[in-house]
Motif scaffolding. Sequence first.
Motif, PDB file in Angstrom:
ATOM      1  N   THR A  90       8.224  51.061 -28.291  1.00 56.50           N
ATOM      2  CA  THR A  90       7.598  52.120 -27.499  1.00 56.50           C
ATOM      3  C   THR A  90       7.766  53.469 -28.184  1.00 56.50           C
ATOM      4  O   THR A  90       6.839  54.276 -28.207  1.00 56.50           O
ATOM      5  CB  THR A  90       8.171  52.167 -26.078  1.00 56.50           C
ATOM      6  N   ILE A  91       8.926  53.695 -28.762  1.00 56.39           N
ATOM      7  CA  ILE A  91       9.127  54.953 -29.468  1.00 56.39           C
ATOM      8  C   ILE A  91       8.191  55.049 -30.667  1.00 56.39           C
ATOM      9  O   ILE A  91       7.541  56.070 -30.881  1.00 56.39           O
ATOM     10  CB  ILE A  91      10.598  55.093 -29.923  1.00 56.39           C
TER      11      ILE A  91
ATOM     12  N   HIS B  36      12.483  46.698 -27.221  1.00 53.06           N
ATOM     13  CA  HIS B  36      11.501  47.411 -26.401  1.00 53.06           C
ATOM     14  C   HIS B  36      11.542  48.915 -26.692  1.00 53.06           C
ATOM     15  O   HIS B  36      10.502  49.557 -26.813  1.00 53.06           O
ATOM     16  CB  HIS B  36      11.755  47.161 -24.917  1.00 53.06           C
ATOM     17  N   GLY B  37      12.734  49.440 -26.807  1.00 52.06           N
ATOM     18  CA  GLY B  37      12.879  50.857 -27.123  1.00 52.06           C
ATOM     19  C   GLY B  37      12.260  51.206 -28.459  1.00 52.06           C
ATOM     20  O   GLY B  37      11.552  52.210 -28.582  1.00 52.06           O
ATOM     21  N   ILE B  38      12.511  50.386 -29.455  1.00 51.10           N
ATOM     22  CA  ILE B  38      11.953  50.667 -30.782  1.00 51.10           C
ATOM     23  C   ILE B  38      10.430  50.720 -30.747  1.00 51.10           C
ATOM     24  O   ILE B  38       9.828  51.689 -31.182  1.00 51.10           O
ATOM     25  CB  ILE B  38      12.359  49.574 -31.804  1.00 51.10           C
TER      26      ILE B  38
ATOM     27  N   ASP C 114       4.508  55.513 -29.328  1.00 50.01           N
ATOM     28  CA  ASP C 114       4.171  56.779 -28.694  1.00 50.01           C
ATOM     29  C   ASP C 114       4.378  57.969 -29.596  1.00 50.01           C
ATOM     30  O   ASP C 114       4.203  59.093 -29.179  1.00 50.01           O
ATOM     31  CB  ASP C 114       4.993  56.960 -27.413  1.00 50.01           C
ATOM     32  N   ARG C 115       4.778  57.670 -30.825  1.00 49.56           N
ATOM     33  CA  ARG C 115       4.992  58.757 -31.778  1.00 49.56           C
ATOM     34  C   ARG C 115       5.958  59.798 -31.213  1.00 49.56           C
ATOM     35  O   ARG C 115       5.847  60.994 -31.478  1.00 49.56           O
ATOM     36  CB  ARG C 115       3.676  59.440 -32.131  1.00 49.56           C
TER      37      ARG C 115
END
Lengths: 216, 216
Positions: A178-179, A174-176, A182-183
């Motif tokens: 979204t990061i 999930h972290g990967i 969202d650039r």
Amino acid sequence: MSEVVEPSADPIPSRPYHHGNLREAMVESALALLEANGPGELSLRRAARDIGVSQTAPLYHFGNKLGLLVAVATEGFRRFHSFRKARIAEAHTTEGRLRAAMMAYVEFGLAHPALFRLMTGPEVRSKVRDEALEAAVRDALGLLRDCIAEYLGGRGLGEDDMHRAALSAWATSHGIVTILLDRQDSPLVESRRPPQEIAEEIIGVLIGGLGAMRAA
Amino acid sequence: MSEVVEPSADPIPSRPYHHGNLREAMVESALALLEANGPGELSLRRAARDIGVSQTAPLYHFGNKLGLLVAVATEGFRRFHSFRKARIAEAHTTEGRLRAAMMAYVEFGLAHPALFRLMTGPEVRSKVRDEALEAAVRDALGLLRDCIAEYLGGRGLGEDDMHRAALSAWATSHGIVTILLDRQDSPLVESRRPPQEIAEEIIGVLIGGLGAMRAA
DNA sequence: ACCTGAACACCGTTCAAGT
DNA sequence: ACCTGAACACCGTTCAAGT
């Protein structure tokens, strides 16, 4: 004016009073809006207009905008479930299946940013509890749990460890996404490298951590 | 009507034509709206109303709503930077500092959900490039990089490995907070346990993974 | 049971005008 | 340089009315 032509058996009824399956049509319309433009372009009025129905017609089926969003998110999780299942089936090792389950999450998010954000964002799931939606989420997440259980299986790890591991794997993927989406990458990600490659590496670090659990 | 009382040295000028520092006042007002209610309650008109200024006054300073959001997000990253710095300073080992850097991210997000989502969400950073904002982000992220470098330092790891490690750590903490915030936890998280505890565990798994890198 | 149309309270943004 | 006020096009939602 020229709307007098209305025989009983209209081949393509331009606008009958009752749509028939407005509910599904609205979900389709909303999905299309999400894919085409970002979210924020998704409004009840707009989606209704696009399928040639009155602005307030959808309210009968969904109650309010949130109702539509719930239906769309549910459909999203069902599609993701199929996609992830297929990806997992292509792998041939336990580690391969775990990687596939995680990469499927990343790839789905990258492929359908607006839908993914609707599915996982705060607008829907933190505001309402819908049984069909929760079931769809459980199914999709269950696939990851299974892969984790298989990967760590038979090493004498308890339920708690499984939980921890599954949650770690989920949080990581999930972290990967979204990061990447969202650039927020600017300072840390060398953006000329393909996002999948970056994701694979990070997943590698996590698998290392799970390996350490395994040994403990 | 009764607004005739306007001597030159008005102690509390109820509504002078020029606000003076409207820009900062608007950021404060927006921040307050985010803390009080969720986002979505944050509108230009509302924030302006709350400080007793015309609905269109803010547009002069921010251009449009996005301009205000950028200013708010920038302030958010500055506050987060201070908070993270202080947390790191409290730790006494290299691993402790790395954990502190990650936990500060989680705790800040849990303490200020709406602001955190504005800072890291797609509404701002994927739509505009603002130099002050990017600088604030770099500063906050730099603290994590430093902790990672310190933790993995002197083990003959290259720049690429540092990058990978920092990104992994960031993705992990980002994944944890967003999952905890959005209550996507339902199936996987046993919600009676305090979120901090869950976060600590997941961070533990990541550190295990970094340890594996270290050895490799 | 399903859908329309007018109406209300809210937006963001523009633009001419005030100080 | 900074702010107001009216106006426009968009929302979500309500509510009485149509089929």
